[in-house]
Design an enzyme around this catalytic site. Structure first.
Site, PDB file in Angstrom:
ATOM      1  N   GLY A  55       0.833  -1.211   0.000  1.00 31.32           N
ATOM      2  CA  GLY A  55       0.000   0.000   0.000  1.00 31.32           C
ATOM      3  C   GLY A  55       0.862   1.252   0.000  1.00 31.32           C
ATOM      4  N   ASP A  73       2.063  -1.810  -4.466  1.00 31.45           N
ATOM      5  CA  ASP A  73       0.676  -1.349  -4.311  1.00 31.45           C
ATOM      6  C   ASP A  73      -0.163  -2.079  -5.354  1.00 31.45           C
ATOM      7  OD1 ASP A  73      -0.459   1.503  -2.791  1.00 31.45           O
ATOM      8  OD2 ASP A  73      -1.793   0.495  -4.210  1.00 31.45           O
ATOM      9  N   ILE A  74      -1.464  -2.009  -5.183  1.00 34.22           N
ATOM     10  CA  ILE A  74      -2.368  -2.648  -6.146  1.00 34.22           C
ATOM     11  C   ILE A  74      -2.483  -1.803  -7.416  1.00 34.22           C
ATOM     12  CG2 ILE A  74      -4.495  -1.576  -5.296  1.00 34.22           C
ATOM     13  CD1 ILE A  74      -5.862  -4.317  -5.624  1.00 34.22           C
ATOM     14  N   ARG A  75      -2.068  -0.528  -7.331  1.00 34.79           N
ATOM     15  CA  ARG A  75      -2.144   0.360  -8.516  1.00 34.79           C
ATOM     16  C   ARG A  75      -0.752   0.850  -8.877  1.00 34.79           C
ATOM     17  NH1 ARG A  75      -2.983   5.896  -5.847  1.00 34.79           N
ATOM     18  NH2 ARG A  75      -3.032   5.362  -3.647  1.00 34.79           N
ATOM     19  N   GLY A  98      -0.240   5.079  -0.809  1.00 33.69           N
ATOM     20  CA  GLY A  98      -1.262   5.754  -0.016  1.00 33.69           C
ATOM     21  C   GLY A  98      -0.684   6.917   0.783  1.00 33.69           C
ATOM     22  N   GLN A  99      -1.519   7.446   1.680  1.00 33.10           N
ATOM     23  CA  GLN A  99      -1.128   8.635   2.457  1.00 33.10           C
ATOM     24  C   GLN A  99       0.135   8.378   3.274  1.00 33.10           C
ATOM     25  OE1 GLN A  99      -3.896   9.783   5.545  1.00 33.10           O
ATOM     26  NE2 GLN A  99      -2.902  11.760   5.891  1.00 33.10           N
ATOM     27  N   TYR A 122     -14.197  -1.374   9.297  1.00 33.04           N
ATOM     28  CA  TYR A 122     -12.766  -1.060   9.387  1.00 33.04           C
ATOM     29  C   TYR A 122     -12.239  -1.333  10.801  1.00 33.04           C
ATOM     30  CZ  TYR A 122      -8.592   2.000   9.508  1.00 33.04           C
ATOM     31  OH  TYR A 122      -7.330   2.527   9.673  1.00 33.04           O
ATOM     32  N   LYS A 124      -9.493  -4.025  12.071  1.00 32.54           N
ATOM     33  CA  LYS A 124      -8.250  -3.602  12.738  1.00 32.54           C
ATOM     34  C   LYS A 124      -8.092  -4.334  14.075  1.00 32.54           C
ATOM     35  CE  LYS A 124      -6.211  -0.985   9.805  1.00 32.54           C
ATOM     36  NZ  LYS A 124      -4.894  -1.338   9.262  1.00 32.54           N
TER      37      LYS A 124
HETATM   38  P1  NAD Z   1      -4.527   4.922   2.111  1.00 30.74           P
HETATM   39  O1  NAD Z   1      -5.941   4.561   1.874  1.00 30.74           O
HETATM   40  O2  NAD Z   1      -4.084   6.298   1.822  1.00 30.74           O
HETATM   41  O3  NAD Z   1      -3.581   3.927   1.305  1.00 30.74           O
HETATM   42  C1  NAD Z   1      -3.822   2.557   1.260  1.00 30.74           C
HETATM   43  C2  NAD Z   1      -3.104   2.013   0.038  1.00 30.74           C
HETATM   44  O4  NAD Z   1      -3.406   0.618  -0.039  1.00 30.74           O
HETATM   45  C3  NAD Z   1      -3.551   2.658  -1.275  1.00 30.74           C
HETATM   46  O5  NAD Z   1      -2.444   3.137  -1.997  1.00 30.74           O
HETATM   47  C4  NAD Z   1      -4.267   1.519  -2.023  1.00 30.74           C
HETATM   48  O6  NAD Z   1      -4.061   1.572  -3.420  1.00 30.74           O
HETATM   49  C5  NAD Z   1      -3.598   0.311  -1.405  1.00 30.74           C
HETATM   50  N1  NAD Z   1      -4.424  -0.895  -1.511  1.00 30.74           N
HETATM   51  C6  NAD Z   1      -5.761  -1.013  -1.420  1.00 30.74           C
HETATM   52  N2  NAD Z   1      -6.121  -2.298  -1.610  1.00 30.74           N
HETATM   53  C7  NAD Z   1      -4.986  -3.000  -1.802  1.00 30.74           C
HETATM   54  C8  NAD Z   1      -4.702  -4.354  -2.043  1.00 30.74           C
HETATM   55  N3  NAD Z   1      -5.675  -5.264  -2.146  1.00 30.74           N
HETATM   56  N4  NAD Z   1      -3.416  -4.720  -2.190  1.00 30.74           N
HETATM   57  C9  NAD Z   1      -2.414  -3.822  -2.117  1.00 30.74           C
HETATM   58  N5  NAD Z   1      -2.619  -2.513  -1.903  1.00 30.74           N
HETATM   59  C10 NAD Z   1      -3.899  -2.109  -1.744  1.00 30.74           C
HETATM   60  O7  NAD Z   1      -4.202   4.536   3.635  1.00 30.74           O
HETATM   61  P2  NAD Z   1      -3.089   5.190   4.576  1.00 30.74           P
HETATM   62  O8  NAD Z   1      -3.690   6.379   5.200  1.00 30.74           O
HETATM   63  O9  NAD Z   1      -1.822   5.299   3.856  1.00 30.74           O
HETATM   64  O10 NAD Z   1      -3.014   4.084   5.703  1.00 30.74           O
HETATM   65  C11 NAD Z   1      -1.947   3.167   5.780  1.00 30.74           C
HETATM   66  C12 NAD Z   1      -2.216   2.243   6.923  1.00 30.74           C
HETATM   67  O11 NAD Z   1      -2.251   2.995   8.145  1.00 30.74           O
HETATM   68  C13 NAD Z   1      -3.540   1.500   6.838  1.00 30.74           C
HETATM   69  O12 NAD Z   1      -3.363   0.185   7.309  1.00 30.74           O
HETATM   70  C14 NAD Z   1      -4.439   2.276   7.755  1.00 30.74           C
HETATM   71  O13 NAD Z   1      -5.444   1.471   8.305  1.00 30.74           O
HETATM   72  C15 NAD Z   1      -3.464   2.731   8.816  1.00 30.74           C
HETATM   73  N6  NAD Z   1      -3.936   3.930   9.498  1.00 30.74           N
HETATM   74  C16 NAD Z   1      -4.037   5.103   8.813  1.00 30.74           C
HETATM   75  C17 NAD Z   1      -4.522   6.233   9.455  1.00 30.74           C
HETATM   76  C18 NAD Z   1      -4.660   7.556   8.740  1.00 30.74           C
HETATM   77  O14 NAD Z   1      -5.179   8.503   9.326  1.00 30.74           O
HETATM   78  N7  NAD Z   1      -4.190   7.664   7.504  1.00 30.74           N
HETATM   79  C19 NAD Z   1      -4.882   6.153  10.813  1.00 30.74           C
HETATM   80  C20 NAD Z   1      -4.799   4.922  11.468  1.00 30.74           C
HETATM   81  C21 NAD Z   1      -4.299   3.819  10.798  1.00 30.74           C
HETATM   82  N1  SER Z   2      -7.787   7.919   9.896  1.00 28.97           N
HETATM   83  C1  SER Z   2      -8.389   6.649   9.837  1.00 28.97           C
HETATM   84  C2  SER Z   2      -9.806   6.735   9.375  1.00 28.97           C
HETATM   85  O1  SER Z   2     -10.389   7.762   9.599  1.00 28.97           O
HETATM   86  C3  SER Z   2      -8.361   6.029  11.197  1.00 28.97           C
HETATM   87  O2  SER Z   2      -7.731   4.823  11.103  1.00 28.97           O
HETATM   88  O3  SER Z   2     -10.294   5.803   8.832  1.00 28.97           O
END
Ligand code: NAD
Ligand code: SER
Length: 315
Positions: free
Chosen positions: A4, A30-32, A7-8, A137, A141
């Protein structure tokens, strides 16, 4: 290997890992496909729900550390709960199973404040407490935290993790979470001076600034395991504020900024999460300490976003 990675979090974690461990030692997946020019360096398409492909990539690159970020976040997960289950649970199971098989040294799994629920104490949610999440979600988790424990105790897979609060960042837009308003508010403040917020002014959630979130992942992955009692699902805190307090802090830098509050279904999700979390276990066991507070974070975000919009890197 980072899953992933586009992503962010991955957008900022991957370059940081490359700085620290060497360009040729970090594989982004990543998947994309990445947009052209982004993430120069090793990249493989990888859908984590495909166990065969997960095994293939781990084997081919002789992976030793995995940062498993791929997931479907809270709001997107409520739209597509079956997909959230598949990616967040089957994807994690595949990563853990392949890690066991190929003796991967360490795995990082980010859980979330979404793993708590309305029965959890809302102020300073403890490390070990009642957890009855109400979103798909959050359920994935919490189950993920338990699955990580299972692989740790049953098979000795060294899997470590944190419970992140909402993450605020300037590089990539968030991907379908409930805390996205806290990032969107900055973008709209800088480019339009007005934002329609999907949670109420009074909504308070725990948040963390990306540089702290990334440092937490790296510090936890590098610490000697003998120091850890929990190893997994550590609460990590940064700051807590209401949407209205964020609006006011942004207005100190952009005086004409206005916000209209129009709560939607994400308000209901936010109300099941704690307002602040107690991260004393992370502080005691591996020396965790956030460096950014609200005013420091807001100043840095606005400075970075203004530069990006001025240079035409964002529109
Ligand atoms: P995001 O949604 O920005 O990125 C997720 C990435 O996963 C994307 O690039 C997407 O293309 C990829 N993805 C989706 N399905 C997939 C698959 N089947 N195989 C491979 N890749 C796939 O999420 P993020 O904000 O970067 O979060 C990263 C991690 O941190 C996640 O596990 C999320 O639960 C955790 N998290 C994030 C936050 C937040 O505020 N951003 C808070 C708590 C936990
Ligand atoms: N920032 C994330 C959400 O809002 C929390 O894991 O889904």
């Amino acid at each position: 290997m980072v899953t992933g990675a586009l992503g962010q979090v991955g957008t900022e974690l991957t370059p940081r890992l490359r700085e620290r461990y060497g360009m040729e030692n970090v594989l982004a997946t990543d998947i994309r496909e990445p947009v052209e020019g982004a993430h120069l360096g090793l990249f493989e398409l990888l859908d984590v729900t495909d166990l065969h492909r997960v095994r293939e990539v781990i084997k081919e690159y002789d992976i030793d550390y995995i940062f498993h970020l791929a997931a479907i976040l809270s709001a997107a997960g409520e739209m597509r709960p079956q997909l959230a289950w598949r990616v967040n649970i089957e994807g994690l199971r595949n990563i853990l199973e392949a890690s066991r098989e190929f003796e991967v040294e360490r795995v990082f799994f980010p859980s979330s404040i979404a793993s708590f629920g309305p029965e959890t104490p809302r102020e300073m949610a403890p490390q070990d407490t009642i957890m009855r999440p109400k979103t798909m979600y959050g359920i994935t988790k919490l189950a993920g935290e338990l699955l990580c424990d299972y692989y740790y105790y049953k098979y000795g897979v060294d899997v470590r993790g944190v419970r992140y609060p909402g993450i605020i960042s300037s590089e990539a837009l968030p991907g379908g979470g409930t805390t996205d308003y806290a990032v969107e508010m900055f973008h709209y403040a800088v480019k339009e001076g007005h934002y329609v917020c999907f949670v109420s002014r009074e909504t308070v959630l725990p948040m963390i600034y990306m540089p702290d979130a990334i440092r937490a992942a790296i510090e936890l992955m590098e610490v000697d395991i003998s120091r850890l009692k929990h190893h997994n699902a550590f609460n990590v805190s940064g700051m807590s504020f209401s949407a209205g307090e964020l609006e006011e802090e942004i207005r100190r830098h952009i005086p004409h900024f206005t916000v209209e509050y129009r709560p939607d279904f994400r308000q209901g999700i936010a109300e099941t999460w704690p307002r602040s979390i107690d991260d004393s276990a992370a502080r005691e066991e591996w020396g965790w300490r956030p460096l950014y507070n609200l005013s420091f974070m807001v100043e840095d975000m606005i400075m970075k976003l203004k530069k990006k919009y001025e240079k035409g890197l964002l529109s």
